[in-house]
Design a protein around this motif. Structure first.
Motif, PDB file in Angstrom:
ATOM      1  N   GLY A   1       0.802  -1.218   0.000  1.00  0.00           N
ATOM      2  CA  GLY A   1       0.000   0.000   0.000  1.00  0.00           C
ATOM      3  C   GLY A   1       0.831   1.261   0.000  1.00  0.00           C
ATOM      4  O   GLY A   1       0.322   2.343  -0.298  1.00  0.00           O
ATOM      5  N   LEU A   2       2.104   1.146   0.345  1.00  0.00           N
ATOM      6  CA  LEU A   2       3.001   2.309   0.379  1.00  0.00           C
ATOM      7  C   LEU A   2       4.250   2.045  -0.455  1.00  0.00           C
ATOM      8  O   LEU A   2       5.310   2.614  -0.199  1.00  0.00           O
ATOM      9  N   GLU A   3       4.098   1.180  -1.451  1.00  0.00           N
ATOM     10  CA  GLU A   3       5.262   0.799  -2.245  1.00  0.00           C
ATOM     11  C   GLU A   3       5.896   1.977  -2.978  1.00  0.00           C
ATOM     12  O   GLU A   3       7.111   2.018  -3.159  1.00  0.00           O
ATOM     13  N   GLU A   4       5.069   2.937  -3.391  1.00  0.00           N
ATOM     14  CA  GLU A   4       5.591   4.029  -4.207  1.00  0.00           C
ATOM     15  C   GLU A   4       6.159   5.175  -3.370  1.00  0.00           C
ATOM     16  O   GLU A   4       7.152   5.792  -3.751  1.00  0.00           O
ATOM     17  N   VAL A   5       5.538   5.466  -2.240  1.00  0.00           N
ATOM     18  CA  VAL A   5       5.999   6.598  -1.418  1.00  0.00           C
ATOM     19  C   VAL A   5       6.935   6.148  -0.314  1.00  0.00           C
ATOM     20  O   VAL A   5       7.756   6.926   0.173  1.00  0.00           O
ATOM     21  N   GLY A   6       6.829   4.885   0.108  1.00  0.00           N
ATOM     22  CA  GLY A   6       7.668   4.398   1.189  1.00  0.00           C
ATOM     23  C   GLY A   6       7.167   4.824   2.559  1.00  0.00           C
ATOM     24  O   GLY A   6       6.261   5.659   2.686  1.00  0.00           O
ATOM     25  N   ALA A   7       7.745   4.238   3.590  1.00  0.00           N
ATOM     26  CA  ALA A   7       7.392   4.576   4.972  1.00  0.00           C
ATOM     27  C   ALA A   7       8.658   4.551   5.819  1.00  0.00           C
ATOM     28  O   ALA A   7       9.536   3.699   5.636  1.00  0.00           O
ATOM     29  N   TRP A   8       8.737   5.493   6.747  1.00  0.00           N
ATOM     30  CA  TRP A   8       9.891   5.581   7.648  1.00  0.00           C
ATOM     31  C   TRP A   8       9.579   4.860   8.956  1.00  0.00           C
ATOM     32  O   TRP A   8       8.471   4.959   9.477  1.00  0.00           O
ATOM     33  N   ALA A   9      10.568   4.177   9.481  1.00  0.00           N
ATOM     34  CA  ALA A   9      10.463   3.549  10.800  1.00  0.00           C
ATOM     35  C   ALA A   9      11.627   4.030  11.648  1.00  0.00           C
ATOM     36  O   ALA A   9      12.755   4.169  11.158  1.00  0.00           O
ATOM     37  N   THR A  10      11.346   4.313  12.910  1.00  0.00           N
ATOM     38  CA  THR A  10      12.398   4.727  13.846  1.00  0.00           C
ATOM     39  C   THR A  10      12.519   3.684  14.939  1.00  0.00           C
ATOM     40  O   THR A  10      11.513   3.209  15.475  1.00  0.00           O
TER      41      THR A  10
ATOM     42  N   ALA B   1      20.555 -11.203  18.680  1.00  0.00           N
ATOM     43  CA  ALA B   1      19.666 -12.352  18.536  1.00  0.00           C
ATOM     44  C   ALA B   1      20.458 -13.417  17.792  1.00  0.00           C
ATOM     45  O   ALA B   1      20.776 -13.246  16.620  1.00  0.00           O
ATOM     46  N   GLY B   2      20.809 -14.487  18.480  1.00  0.00           N
ATOM     47  CA  GLY B   2      21.673 -15.468  17.859  1.00  0.00           C
ATOM     48  C   GLY B   2      23.090 -14.934  17.752  1.00  0.00           C
ATOM     49  O   GLY B   2      23.507 -14.054  18.506  1.00  0.00           O
ATOM     50  N   ALA B   3      23.820 -15.432  16.774  1.00  0.00           N
ATOM     51  CA  ALA B   3      25.230 -15.085  16.667  1.00  0.00           C
ATOM     52  C   ALA B   3      25.486 -13.802  15.899  1.00  0.00           C
ATOM     53  O   ALA B   3      26.526 -13.157  16.090  1.00  0.00           O
ATOM     54  N   GLU B   4      24.567 -13.393  15.019  1.00  0.00           N
ATOM     55  CA  GLU B   4      24.887 -12.280  14.119  1.00  0.00           C
ATOM     56  C   GLU B   4      23.853 -11.164  14.077  1.00  0.00           C
ATOM     57  O   GLU B   4      24.210 -10.017  13.843  1.00  0.00           O
ATOM     58  N   TRP B   5      22.582 -11.457  14.249  1.00  0.00           N
ATOM     59  CA  TRP B   5      21.563 -10.429  14.076  1.00  0.00           C
ATOM     60  C   TRP B   5      21.405  -9.579  15.330  1.00  0.00           C
ATOM     61  O   TRP B   5      21.587 -10.047  16.453  1.00  0.00           O
ATOM     62  N   GLN B   6      21.040  -8.327  15.122  1.00  0.00           N
ATOM     63  CA  GLN B   6      20.847  -7.366  16.211  1.00  0.00           C
ATOM     64  C   GLN B   6      19.367  -7.001  16.291  1.00  0.00           C
ATOM     65  O   GLN B   6      18.739  -6.671  15.276  1.00  0.00           O
ATOM     66  N   GLN B   7      18.812  -7.071  17.511  1.00  0.00           N
ATOM     67  CA  GLN B   7      17.408  -6.711  17.689  1.00  0.00           C
ATOM     68  C   GLN B   7      17.241  -5.199  17.676  1.00  0.00           C
ATOM     69  O   GLN B   7      18.091  -4.446  18.163  1.00  0.00           O
ATOM     70  N   MET B   8      16.101  -4.744  17.108  1.00  0.00           N
ATOM     71  CA  MET B   8      15.732  -3.334  17.122  1.00  0.00           C
ATOM     72  C   MET B   8      14.316  -3.203  17.676  1.00  0.00           C
ATOM     73  O   MET B   8      13.443  -4.004  17.333  1.00  0.00           O
ATOM     74  N   ASN B   9      14.088  -2.224  18.532  1.00  0.00           N
ATOM     75  CA  ASN B   9      12.780  -1.978  19.122  1.00  0.00           C
ATOM     76  C   ASN B   9      12.176  -0.706  18.542  1.00  0.00           C
ATOM     77  O   ASN B   9      12.853   0.324  18.438  1.00  0.00           O
ATOM     78  N   SER B  10      10.909  -0.773  18.172  1.00  0.00           N
ATOM     79  CA  SER B  10      10.237   0.379  17.581  1.00  0.00           C
ATOM     80  C   SER B  10      10.147   1.532  18.572  1.00  0.00           C
ATOM     81  O   SER B  10       9.924   1.335  19.765  1.00  0.00           O
ATOM     82  N   ARG B  11      10.322   2.756  18.057  1.00  0.00           N
ATOM     83  CA  ARG B  11      10.157   3.956  18.889  1.00  0.00           C
ATOM     84  C   ARG B  11       8.787   4.582  18.679  1.00  0.00           C
ATOM     85  O   ARG B  11       8.537   5.716  19.092  1.00  0.00           O
ATOM     86  N   GLY B  12       7.874   3.846  18.064  1.00  0.00           N
ATOM     87  CA  GLY B  12       6.549   4.385  17.797  1.00  0.00           C
ATOM     88  C   GLY B  12       6.411   4.746  16.333  1.00  0.00           C
ATOM     89  O   GLY B  12       7.360   4.705  15.558  1.00  0.00           O
ATOM     90  N   GLY B  13       5.203   5.106  15.924  1.00  0.00           N
ATOM     91  CA  GLY B  13       4.957   5.401  14.526  1.00  0.00           C
ATOM     92  C   GLY B  13       4.927   4.132  13.700  1.00  0.00           C
ATOM     93  O   GLY B  13       4.586   3.054  14.193  1.00  0.00           O
ATOM     94  N   HIS B  14       5.304   4.244  12.438  1.00  0.00           N
ATOM     95  CA  HIS B  14       5.285   3.080  11.549  1.00  0.00           C
ATOM     96  C   HIS B  14       6.355   2.085  11.982  1.00  0.00           C
ATOM     97  O   HIS B  14       7.483   2.464  12.292  1.00  0.00           O
ATOM     98  N   ARG B  15       5.993   0.810  11.993  1.00  0.00           N
ATOM     99  CA  ARG B  15       6.936  -0.231  12.407  1.00  0.00           C
ATOM    100  C   ARG B  15       7.529  -0.937  11.204  1.00  0.00           C
ATOM    101  O   ARG B  15       6.928  -0.981  10.131  1.00  0.00           O
ATOM    102  N   VAL B  16       8.704  -1.504  11.405  1.00  0.00           N
ATOM    103  CA  VAL B  16       9.310  -2.323  10.363  1.00  0.00           C
ATOM    104  C   VAL B  16       8.400  -3.508  10.074  1.00  0.00           C
ATOM    105  O   VAL B  16       7.907  -4.163  10.990  1.00  0.00           O
ATOM    106  N   GLN B  17       8.133  -3.761   8.799  1.00  0.00           N
ATOM    107  CA  GLN B  17       7.296  -4.880   8.399  1.00  0.00           C
ATOM    108  C   GLN B  17       7.734  -5.357   7.022  1.00  0.00           C
ATOM    109  O   GLN B  17       8.742  -4.896   6.478  1.00  0.00           O
ATOM    110  N   ARG B  18       6.980  -6.284   6.450  1.00  0.00           N
ATOM    111  CA  ARG B  18       7.309  -6.794   5.125  1.00  0.00           C
ATOM    112  C   ARG B  18       7.422  -5.632   4.136  1.00  0.00           C
ATOM    113  O   ARG B  18       6.548  -4.779   4.066  1.00  0.00           O
ATOM    114  N   GLY B  19       8.504  -5.609   3.379  1.00  0.00           N
ATOM    115  CA  GLY B  19       8.769  -4.493   2.476  1.00  0.00           C
ATOM    116  C   GLY B  19       9.958  -3.656   2.920  1.00  0.00           C
ATOM    117  O   GLY B  19      10.453  -2.808   2.174  1.00  0.00           O
ATOM    118  N   PHE B  20      10.433  -3.895   4.163  1.00  0.00           N
ATOM    119  CA  PHE B  20      11.610  -3.191   4.684  1.00  0.00           C
ATOM    120  C   PHE B  20      12.895  -3.994   4.501  1.00  0.00           C
ATOM    121  O   PHE B  20      13.988  -3.461   4.705  1.00  0.00           O
TER     122      PHE B  20
END
Length: 501
Positions: free
Chosen positions: A121-130, A137-156
């Motif tokens: 639904g926002l493919e053309e304009v994009g959305a910002w997440a903070t 998380a595990g050996a390599e990935w780093q967890q990120m916590n949402s600061r509110g507003g739009h959250r990271v989801q499929r498409g990020f």
């Protein structure tokens, strides 16, 4: 070392020219995001790159630039919170574009970052997440916590995670988890991406923060070394100062050596300061923190640094030990750093100054805990917050007489306060969602009344059922949501039929 702003420089959100959107050319569908490394190369996730046989890349920040086809140069697929990186080559180069600065930095907790993605639904304009960075998380990935507003989801996926302060790209988004509004996501940091794809090294700035001397020396393991490795790994324990002197210094060096090869979490920075000036050490601190210095590095350290875990080996062999402790150690402790200060001579005159720094670290941290409990009490003076305040009051009195006695008690208070803060935050979210549901129910009732159905028996049953769900103890938000939705649907059906009251 930091020599300026770097290639990306500190940019306001939305002006980074390196942001790219990836599409499947055949279906015109957006499959994810990426990071422009130079005029011909893009970094993204492996699962994004493999999602389409016919990839195209668009420069989001510079829409006038030509769209380019792309092919995979190299990739590593995701497996158990590892990997998920791909390097692409563009068929049509993009000259004159300011590329990203990939930087290896200390992945400190609560560092503020941002990313732009292209959800449905926002493919053309994009959305910002903070977000703010959290633990691994595990050996390599780093967890990120949402600061509110739009959250990271499929498409990020594949989006560059940029540091708010410097604009440098610290990693790319690899996954998300939004069940029950959790707002969690993960990135693969630059260091882990480089380890998976060594070809990235040509675009990466910074180092791992561990002096080569620790990696090359033969290390010996024993119980004391294990204790020091555990201390270095406890990043969440908050600001503290550990003084190591004399023969025990070799145990510290062994602990750093073992952590440097992955035997345990490594410190953010481990540096031998023998013969170094305070300014030289300050530059190493800033470089590892990913901070920009336009003048004196020592002055920049005084302005504050992220709460890193740092080993300073050979304090008494530095050019000016007193300045090192005062101008680097003091400001870092005030910023919540965990410092290990190593002295060759346990009787060195500056050990006294180091002990004063350790005392200041305990008192600073204690003050911070008191502020957090005060905030909890201000919001809602419940039993848990009251007990924490009473406990901290007793600890404060004890610290005035013997700060070393209370040092070991602070991590327990920190964990208890963190739990209370999380419970309060969860309760606030429930209250907010409950308020929204009550508003939706009231709106549905108002629409029914306006149409002349204020006393409709069927609608009243739906209303009473939704009201009961909203007032239930304990509250089940899922049940309440379904009840409100059922009431809204009943109103829509009735109004759609146009029945008379």
């Amino acid at each position: 070392m930091i020599t300026g702003e770097g290639r990306a420089g500190p940019f306001p959100h939305g002006t980074e020219e390196w942001r790219v959107r990836l599409r499947c050319r055949g279906r015109r569908g957006v499959v994810g995001a990426g990071v422009l490394l130079d005029s011909e190369h893009v970094l993204t996730c492996a699962h994004v790159a493999l999602a389409a046989e016919d990839l195209t890349v668009e420069l989001v920040g510079l829409p006038e630039m030509p769209v380019s086809a792309a092919h995979i140069v190299e990739h590593v697929e995701p497996q158990h919170e590892r990997g998920d990186v791909a390097l692409l080559r563009l068929v049509t180069p993009q000259p004159g574009v300011r590329p990203a600065t990939l930087r290896k930095v200390a992945m400190t907790w609560n560092r503020s970052v941002h990313a732009q993605g292209y959800p449905r639904g926002l493919e053309e304009v994009g959305a910002w997440a903070t977000m703010t960075l959290s633990g691994m998380a595990g050996a390599e990935w780093q967890q990120m916590n949402s600061r509110g507003g739009h959250r990271v989801q499929r498409g990020f996926s594949g989006a560059g995670v940029a540091d708010d302060a410097s604009g440098h790209v610290l990693g790319i988004v690899v996954s998300e988890y939004n069940v029950d509004g959790a707002g969690l996501s993960w990135m693969i940091p630059v260091a882990a991406a480089e380890a998976r794809l060594p070809a990235l090294s040509r675009w990466v700035l910074g180092d791992d923060g561990i002096d080569d001397g620790y990696k090359k020396r033969p290390a010996h393991y024993n119980g004391r070394v294990r204790e020091l490795m555990d201390w270095l790994a406890r990043r969440q324990d908050g600001g503290a100062v550990l003084i190591i002197a004399g023969e025990d210094l070799e145990h510290l060096q062994d602990a750093v050596s073992f952590s440097a090869v992955g035997e345990s979490p490594a410190p953010d920075l481990a540096i031998n300061v023998e013969g170094l000036t305070t300014e030289e050490v300050s530059r190493r601190v800033l470089d590892r923190a990913g901070l920009v210095s336009r003048g004196s590095s020592t002055e920049r350290v005084r302005e504050g640094t992220p709460p890193m875990t740092v080993v300073i080996d050979g304090v008494d062999a530095a050019r000016d030990p007193r300045s090192l402790l005062q101008d680097i150690g003091g400001p870092m402790v005030a910023s919540g750093a965990r410092l290990v200060l190593g002295f060759r001579d346990g009787d060195a005159a500056d050990v006294v100054a180091a002990r004063e720094l350790a005392r200041a670290a305990v008192l600073t941290r204690l003050d911070g805990l008191v502020e957090r409990v005060t905030a909890l009490m201000r919001e809602d003076p419940d039993t848990a917050a009251t007990k924490l305040r009473l406990g901290l009051s007793a600890v404060r009195r004890a610290a005035a007489a013997d700060w070393q006695l209370v040092e070991g008690k602070l991590p327990r208070f920190d964990r208890a306060i963190t739990r209370a803060e999380r419970e309060r935050a969860a309760l606030r979210r429930v209250r907010e969602e409950l308020s929204v549901l009550r508003g939706r129910l009231a709106s549905a009732q108002a629409r029914a009344a306006a149409a002349g159905f204020a006393e409709d028996l069927e609608l009243d049953r739906h209303r009473r059922r939704a009201h009961a769900a909203l007032e239930a103890e304990p509250l089940d938000l899922a049940v309440a949501l379904r009840a409100v939705q059922s009431c809204e649907e009943a109103v829509r059906r009735r109004l759609g039929r146009g029945d008379q009251a």
